[in-house]
Design a protein around this motif. Structure first.
Motif, short mmCIF file in Angstrom:
data_model
loop_
_atom_site.label_atom_id
_atom_site.label_comp_id
_atom_site.label_asym_id
_atom_site.label_seq_id
_atom_site.Cartn_x
_atom_site.Cartn_y
_atom_site.Cartn_z
N ASN A 164 56.01 -24.68 43.63
CA ASN A 164 55.28 -25.93 43.40
C ASN A 164 55.44 -26.38 41.94
OD1 ASN A 164 54.47 -25.97 46.04
ND2 ASN A 164 52.34 -25.42 45.65
N GLY A 165 56.62 -26.16 41.41
CA GLY A 165 56.93 -26.60 40.06
C GLY A 165 56.59 -25.62 38.96
N CYS A 166 55.92 -24.52 39.28
CA CYS A 166 55.51 -23.54 38.27
C CYS A 166 56.53 -22.40 38.20
CB CYS A 166 54.13 -22.98 38.63
SG CYS A 166 53.51 -21.74 37.48
N CYS A 167 57.06 -22.18 37.01
CA CYS A 167 58.08 -21.14 36.82
C CYS A 167 57.46 -19.75 36.93
CB CYS A 167 58.74 -21.31 35.46
SG CYS A 167 60.01 -20.07 35.11
N LEU A 168 57.95 -18.95 37.87
CA LEU A 168 57.50 -17.58 38.04
C LEU A 168 58.70 -16.64 38.03
CD1 LEU A 168 54.83 -17.93 40.89
CD2 LEU A 168 54.44 -17.82 38.43
N THR A 169 58.43 -15.37 37.74
CA THR A 169 59.48 -14.37 37.62
C THR A 169 59.47 -13.45 38.83
OG1 THR A 169 59.34 -14.41 35.21
CG2 THR A 169 60.38 -12.48 36.21
N VAL A 170 60.63 -13.21 39.41
CA VAL A 170 60.75 -12.28 40.54
C VAL A 170 60.41 -10.87 40.07
CG1 VAL A 170 62.34 -11.25 42.20
CG2 VAL A 170 62.51 -13.69 41.65
N THR A 171 59.49 -10.22 40.78
CA THR A 171 59.12 -8.84 40.43
C THR A 171 59.64 -7.82 41.43
OG1 THR A 171 56.99 -9.10 41.56
CG2 THR A 171 57.05 -9.56 39.19
N MET A 225 49.47 -14.73 36.46
CA MET A 225 48.45 -14.41 35.48
C MET A 225 47.23 -15.32 35.65
SD MET A 225 50.74 -13.97 32.02
CE MET A 225 51.12 -15.72 32.04
N GLN A 226 46.16 -14.99 34.95
CA GLN A 226 44.91 -15.75 35.03
C GLN A 226 45.14 -17.22 34.67
OE1 GLN A 226 41.91 -14.47 32.30
NE2 GLN A 226 40.34 -15.84 33.10
N GLU A 227 45.90 -17.49 33.61
CA GLU A 227 46.11 -18.87 33.18
C GLU A 227 46.85 -19.66 34.24
OE1 GLU A 227 45.76 -21.99 30.21
OE2 GLU A 227 44.68 -20.18 30.78
N THR A 228 47.83 -19.04 34.88
CA THR A 228 48.56 -19.71 35.96
C THR A 228 47.63 -20.03 37.12
OG1 THR A 228 50.58 -18.54 35.35
CG2 THR A 228 50.51 -19.51 37.54
N LEU A 229 46.77 -19.09 37.47
CA LEU A 229 45.83 -19.30 38.56
C LEU A 229 44.83 -20.40 38.23
CD1 LEU A 229 45.15 -15.55 39.45
CD2 LEU A 229 46.59 -17.17 40.73
N ARG A 230 44.50 -20.55 36.94
CA ARG A 230 43.51 -21.54 36.54
C ARG A 230 44.09 -22.95 36.48
NH1 ARG A 230 41.78 -24.17 32.00
NH2 ARG A 230 43.47 -23.29 30.74
N ILE A 231 45.30 -23.09 35.97
CA ILE A 231 45.87 -24.41 35.71
C ILE A 231 46.58 -24.99 36.92
CG2 ILE A 231 47.68 -25.59 34.37
CD1 ILE A 231 46.91 -23.97 31.99
N ASN A 252 47.87 -25.09 41.27
CA ASN A 252 47.33 -24.94 42.61
C ASN A 252 47.78 -23.65 43.29
OD1 ASN A 252 49.98 -25.49 43.41
ND2 ASN A 252 49.54 -27.58 44.10
N LEU A 253 48.52 -22.81 42.58
CA LEU A 253 48.94 -21.53 43.16
C LEU A 253 47.74 -20.62 43.39
CD1 LEU A 253 52.26 -20.78 41.23
CD2 LEU A 253 51.90 -22.09 43.34
N GLY A 254 46.69 -20.81 42.60
CA GLY A 254 45.48 -20.02 42.79
C GLY A 254 44.71 -20.39 44.04
N LEU A 255 45.07 -21.51 44.66
CA LEU A 255 44.40 -21.98 45.88
C LEU A 255 45.15 -21.57 47.14
CD1 LEU A 255 43.62 -25.63 44.69
CD2 LEU A 255 42.12 -23.64 44.56
N LEU A 256 46.32 -20.98 46.98
CA LEU A 256 47.14 -20.65 48.14
C LEU A 256 46.50 -19.58 49.01
CD1 LEU A 256 50.72 -20.50 46.56
CD2 LEU A 256 49.80 -22.30 48.04
N LYS A 257 46.76 -19.71 50.30
CA LYS A 257 46.35 -18.70 51.28
C LYS A 257 47.58 -18.23 52.04
CE LYS A 257 43.76 -21.60 53.46
NZ LYS A 257 44.12 -22.78 52.65
N GLY A 303 50.14 -17.84 54.71
CA GLY A 303 50.56 -18.83 55.71
C GLY A 303 50.86 -20.20 55.13
N ASP A 304 50.37 -20.46 53.90
CA ASP A 304 50.70 -21.72 53.24
C ASP A 304 52.18 -21.73 52.86
OD1 ASP A 304 48.12 -22.62 53.45
OD2 ASP A 304 47.57 -22.13 51.38
N ARG A 305 52.69 -22.93 52.60
CA ARG A 305 54.08 -23.08 52.19
C ARG A 305 54.15 -23.74 50.82
NH1 ARG A 305 57.34 -21.83 56.45
NH2 ARG A 305 59.18 -22.50 55.27
N VAL A 306 55.07 -23.26 50.00
CA VAL A 306 55.25 -23.81 48.66
C VAL A 306 56.66 -24.37 48.52
CG1 VAL A 306 53.59 -22.22 47.63
CG2 VAL A 306 56.02 -21.61 47.65
N ASN A 307 56.80 -25.40 47.69
CA ASN A 307 58.12 -25.87 47.31
C ASN A 307 58.76 -24.83 46.39
OD1 ASN A 307 57.64 -28.31 48.62
ND2 ASN A 307 56.86 -29.28 46.76
N PHE A 308 60.03 -24.56 46.58
CA PHE A 308 60.70 -23.63 45.67
C PHE A 308 62.01 -24.21 45.17
CE2 PHE A 308 62.80 -22.44 49.63
CZ PHE A 308 64.11 -22.22 49.22
#
Length: 206
Positions: free
Chosen positions: A45-52, A64-70, A72-77, A79-84
């Motif tokens: 969803n436009g947020c840069c994340l690193t493969v772990t 991280m906490q800041e990513t979850l706060r700023i 909408n990734l913190g709202l995911l459940k 079964g949801d789908r994200v743009n990648f």
């Protein structure tokens, strides 16, 4: 760096919650796994994340906490789908506009106008960021490079063709849902520079 040309949507198949931390796992399309390794960058969803971690077609990422706060990734459940979108490589075609994968804020969808062959979606940007809105300017919405159609105060719209609706999660977004916003970095730099120069001239009495 990313281009804002979303490569598809991926299902969230697992979420591991920890205090102020989350790991989520996507099921990636097999054709998008070639050359993908831990440490690589993928926009969600436009947020840069690193493969772990990678296990067959399941790819995990830490948030991280800041990513979850700023974002909408913190709202995911589950079964949801994200743009990648995987990170751009040197020599790739830039079909959208250069994007950093750093989300500025979230914006709610305020109105959806549906017609036979396209869709117009309106969003409301938080007041501090309205100065970055310009008709025909670039904007990143959930990682999609789009052109602003109209601006009305803090509200703005984009017009979507069937290809965008089919390839991205904007095809099934509803009113009041929150999307991630990345303002074009060049727009930010120009606006901030002009405001700073004008403020300095005011302070100097010019």
């Amino acid at each position: 760096m990313f281009t804002g040309i979303v490569q598809g949507t991926a299902e969230v198949v697992a979420i591991n919650e920890k205090p102020q931390f989350r790991t989520h796992t996507l099921r990636m399309p097999p054709e998008r796994l070639t050359g993908l390794e831990p440490g690589a960058s993928v926009a969600h969803n436009g947020c840069c994340l690193t493969v772990t971690a990678i296990e067959e077609d399941r790819v995990s990422f830490d948030l991280m906490q800041e990513t979850l706060r700023i974002t909408n990734l913190g709202l995911l459940k589950q079964g949801d789908r994200v743009n990648f979108e995987r990170a751009a490589r040197f020599g790739d075609e830039i079909g959208g506009h250069a994007m950093s994968g750093h989300i500025l804020c979230m914006a709610p969808i305020t109105r959806i106008i549906r017609s036979e062959n396209n869709r117009q979606i309106w969003f409301r940007l938080p007041e501090p960021y309205r100065r970055y809105l310009f008709t025909k300017g670039y904007i990143g919405i959930d990682g999609i490079s789009l052109t602003i159609g109209e601006v009305d105060g803090c509200d703005f719209c984009v017009n979507l063709i069937p290809e965008t609706l089919e390839r991205t999660n904007l095809g099934f977004r509803e009113e009041q849902e929150l999307v991630n916003i990345e303002i074009d970095p060049q727009t930010q730099a120009i606006v901030d520079t002009v405001e700073r120069v004008l403020a300095e001239r005011m302070d100097n009495g010019n």
